[in-house]
Design a protein around this motif. Structure first.
Motif, short mmCIF file in Angstrom:
data_model
loop_
_atom_site.label_atom_id
_atom_site.label_comp_id
_atom_site.label_asym_id
_atom_site.label_seq_id
_atom_site.Cartn_x
_atom_site.Cartn_y
_atom_site.Cartn_z
N GLU A 22 97.22 67.41 75.59
CA GLU A 22 96.30 66.44 76.16
C GLU A 22 96.37 66.63 78.02
O GLU A 22 95.38 66.08 78.58
CB GLU A 22 97.31 65.23 75.93
N ASP A 23 96.77 67.46 78.64
CA ASP A 23 96.73 67.68 79.69
C ASP A 23 97.48 66.55 80.49
O ASP A 23 96.08 66.07 81.63
CB ASP A 23 95.60 68.31 80.27
N SER A 24 98.26 65.80 80.82
CA SER A 24 98.26 64.45 81.26
C SER A 24 99.27 64.26 81.87
O SER A 24 100.39 64.96 81.15
CB SER A 24 98.49 63.68 79.96
N ILE A 25 99.35 64.16 83.33
CA ILE A 25 100.73 64.70 84.51
C ILE A 25 101.04 63.68 84.29
O ILE A 25 101.97 63.43 84.66
CB ILE A 25 100.23 65.64 85.79
N ALA A 26 100.57 62.25 83.80
CA ALA A 26 101.38 60.72 83.97
C ALA A 26 102.31 61.13 82.84
O ALA A 26 103.45 60.80 83.66
CB ALA A 26 99.99 59.76 83.89
N LEU A 27 101.54 61.22 81.80
CA LEU A 27 102.95 61.54 80.17
C LEU A 27 103.76 62.75 80.94
O LEU A 27 105.20 62.30 80.94
CB LEU A 27 102.19 62.31 79.78
N PRO A 85 95.19 69.38 90.38
CA PRO A 85 94.26 69.71 89.84
C PRO A 85 93.69 68.71 90.98
O PRO A 85 91.80 68.49 91.21
CB PRO A 85 95.13 68.01 88.78
N ILE A 86 94.02 67.83 91.86
CA ILE A 86 93.22 67.43 92.97
C ILE A 86 92.96 68.10 94.03
O ILE A 86 91.93 67.74 94.14
CB ILE A 86 94.14 66.47 93.98
N LEU A 87 93.40 69.50 93.73
CA LEU A 87 92.64 70.41 94.90
C LEU A 87 91.44 71.37 94.17
O LEU A 87 91.41 72.87 94.56
CB LEU A 87 93.75 71.81 94.96
N ARG A 119 86.96 76.56 87.12
CA ARG A 119 88.35 75.82 88.08
C ARG A 119 88.64 75.01 87.00
O ARG A 119 87.86 74.34 86.05
CB ARG A 119 87.30 75.11 89.02
N LYS A 120 89.63 73.48 87.98
CA LYS A 120 89.84 73.12 86.82
C LYS A 120 89.84 71.62 87.76
O LYS A 120 90.71 72.28 89.27
CB LYS A 120 91.76 73.44 86.34
N SER A 121 89.43 70.39 87.70
CA SER A 121 89.74 69.54 88.43
C SER A 121 89.73 67.93 86.99
O SER A 121 89.08 67.67 85.99
CB SER A 121 88.08 69.10 88.97
N GLY A 122 91.34 67.87 87.87
CA GLY A 122 91.76 67.15 87.33
C GLY A 122 92.07 67.54 85.44
O GLY A 122 92.59 68.99 85.14
N TYR A 123 92.08 66.41 84.82
CA TYR A 123 92.21 67.09 83.05
C TYR A 123 90.54 68.21 82.62
O TYR A 123 91.01 68.46 81.61
CB TYR A 123 92.14 66.10 81.68
N MET A 124 89.89 67.90 83.12
CA MET A 124 88.11 68.86 83.05
C MET A 124 88.56 70.50 83.61
O MET A 124 89.14 70.66 84.39
CB MET A 124 86.94 68.27 83.71
#
Length: 168
Positions: A22-27, A85-87, A119-124
């Motif tokens: 799911e590409d979830s950094i929180a999980l 993801p932030i960068l 590029r990747k921004s968040g999960y996108m």
């Protein structure tokens, strides 16, 4: 303690798999937290076992240092993954290989591509490139080819936005 470690191991392994799907950094952070609990429990059990066998009190300190080093390693991994993801980082090599594989299916001696950017921004995930088509190809055919490639890329990589510039 060992039963708790075993249960947490299975739960954290499952959570890590889902986090990556799911590409979830929180999980992923929660899964790594459980994983450190597993190693802490195993470290305590190992320390107690070795102390009972040897009677050496410093073993507890050595095991504690090893567990702390592991937690630091996992924490560094999580920090690194959380900042990417932030960068707006580039996509990883595995995704880039998938992109090139999809595009290369449509490359011929008359059709090519260049200026691939990701590029990747968040999960996108974002993909952009220039599709080089012969001047004799109709605009409709060039558009249809772009649509086919775009749909395949979006199916291959979840949460992807594709921009294709057609150049005649």
């Amino acid at each position: 303690m060992l039963i708790s470690a075993a249960v947490n191991f299975f739960i954290s392994t499952y959570m890590l798999r889902v986090a990556r799907e799911e590409d979830s950094i929180a999980l992923e952070g929660d899964a790594l937290h459980l994983k450190t609990d597993v190693y802490t429990s195993l470290g305590v059990a190992l320390g107690l076992f070795l102390f009972n066998i040897t009677g050496l009190t410093f073993i507890d300190h050595v095991v504690a240092i090893l567990v702390a080093l592991f937690i630091l390693k996992e924490g560094w991994h999580l920090i690194k993954n959380a900042f990417n993801p932030i960068l707006d980082s580039n996509l990883e090599k595995e995704s880039l290989d998938k992109i090139k594989k999809v595009i290369s299916q449509y490359i011929t001696d008359k059709v090519g591509y260049h200026a691939l950017k990701t590029r990747k921004s968040g999960y996108m995930k974002y993909i952009e490139f220039h599709l080089l088509v012969p001047g004799t190809m109709s605009v409709k055919k060039a558009h249809d080819l772009s649509e086919i490639i775009e749909k395949e890329l979006e199916q291959e990589l979840k949460n992807t936005d594709v921009i294709i510039y057609r150049t005649f």
